[in-house]
Design an enzyme around this catalytic site. Sequence first.
Site, mmCIF file in Angstrom:
data_model
loop_
_atom_site.group_PDB
_atom_site.id
_atom_site.type_symbol
_atom_site.label_atom_id
_atom_site.label_comp_id
_atom_site.label_asym_id
_atom_site.label_seq_id
_atom_site.Cartn_x
_atom_site.Cartn_y
_atom_site.Cartn_z
ATOM 1 N N ASP A 1 0.096 -17.782 4.063
ATOM 2 C CA ASP A 1 -0.871 -18.743 3.592
ATOM 3 C C ASP A 1 -0.984 -19.738 4.449
ATOM 4 O OD1 ASP A 1 1.609 -19.230 3.286
ATOM 5 O OD2 ASP A 1 1.538 -20.474 1.056
ATOM 6 N N TYR B 1 0.826 -1.110 -0.239
ATOM 7 C CA TYR B 1 0.065 -0.123 -0.010
ATOM 8 C C TYR B 1 0.907 1.253 0.016
ATOM 9 C CZ TYR B 1 -4.134 -3.072 1.442
ATOM 10 O OH TYR B 1 -4.895 -4.063 1.246
ATOM 11 N N LYS C 1 5.970 -13.826 3.783
ATOM 12 C CA LYS C 1 5.953 -14.668 2.855
ATOM 13 C C LYS C 1 7.348 -14.524 2.290
ATOM 14 C CE LYS C 1 3.923 -17.726 -0.213
ATOM 15 N NZ LYS C 1 3.647 -19.074 0.220
ATOM 16 N N ASP D 1 -4.250 -6.587 6.675
ATOM 17 C CA ASP D 1 -5.417 -6.095 6.178
ATOM 18 C C ASP D 1 -6.448 -7.213 5.945
ATOM 19 O OD1 ASP D 1 -7.401 -4.510 5.309
ATOM 20 O OD2 ASP D 1 -6.705 -3.906 3.420
ATOM 21 N N ASP E 1 -9.512 -9.260 8.572
ATOM 22 C CA ASP E 1 -11.086 -9.391 8.131
ATOM 23 C C ASP E 1 -11.242 -10.672 8.586
ATOM 24 O OD1 ASP E 1 -11.316 -6.796 7.552
ATOM 25 O OD2 ASP E 1 -12.138 -7.225 5.660
#
Length: 331
Positions: free
Chosen positions: A200, A121, A167, A224, A228
């Site tokens: 993951d 971002y 990752k 982010d 959620d």
Amino acid sequence: MYKLTVIPGDGIGPEVMEAALHILDASEIDFDYETANAGNECFKRTGSTIPQETISTSKKSDATLFGAVTTVPGQKSGIITLRKELDLYVNLRPVKSYEGTPYLFKGLDFVIVRENTEGLYSGVEEYTEDGADALRVVTRMASERICRFAFEYARKNMRNKVTAVHKANVLKKTDGIFRDIFYDVARGYNDIKSEDFYVDATAMYLITRPHSFDVMVTTNLFGDILSDEGAGLVGGLGLIPSANIGDNNGLFEPVHGSAPDIAGKEIANPSAMILSTCMMLDYLGETEEAQKLEKALTDVLREGKVVTPDLGGSASTMEMADRVKKIFEIL
Ligand code: ATP
């Protein structure tokens, strides 16, 4: 006396803010409020989604309470601008299941610490001949300060473990740096366990063994998405608070948006706003008051009698807030 900036915003923002302030009125702590504008209604009046005056008021206050704003496509986002202006580099999202709410797992209680300023971002995106590129920025400075925040938070809140999520097997340089810095910082906190997982695997562990998490620290996009997922584990948007914290400022807001579909109907669940207020009290060092307020809300949720329709009740936003206030007053 604390100086607070209050930004109700639009949609259900003003409704849930009124509810939170109604309760805060019963606090033993004194607050001096300054109300400031932001959002689409503000844009219609002033031509700006976040006037300079709102930013300076917020910068000068001890903390900011933010309701919700509608962002119309193509408009500059008021809340994102404010987070940047105040350099709020931490996004803190608790994942906690409360009795009486539609959670998927009982007894969950962990916190996601998300880096809020860079990663994917970074805002550096450009069209190429064949599509577009986005730049993933990971600096040592930002990685160090977010990891340090996570460990300090763990220590202060008696939490035992910090999990770094990344990752680095694919994003070898950017997430390689993030993971290495995480372990550099961890060396200064021998009292707290540290571990790391790929993002993951973490997405799966959140479903298969969510109770194993305590404090999680991660980069912007992963944070982010995982927050959620966390919200989904504990019963949805009306219940989830968040804090945005920097070195000099803190801004506290529910995770939900302005919910135009229910705005003006007086049925918005005030819990996320109330829990955001708890996070603000905690940030201000008023831990006891924060715990009292959380307990008052928890009691109302557990009783399940004076709750809004999304929780299966028939109370209005203010009726629920008033019930919380009554309990808060006697605690
Ligand atoms: P925005 O564009 O401002 O993000 P949105 O409607 O896309 O608005 P949310 O405001 O987060 O996104 O709302 C998503 C759904 O959740 C809506 O159906 C809304 O009614 C519901 N919702 C959100 N917040 C609450 C709340 N506090 N109480 C009850 N329902 C809520």
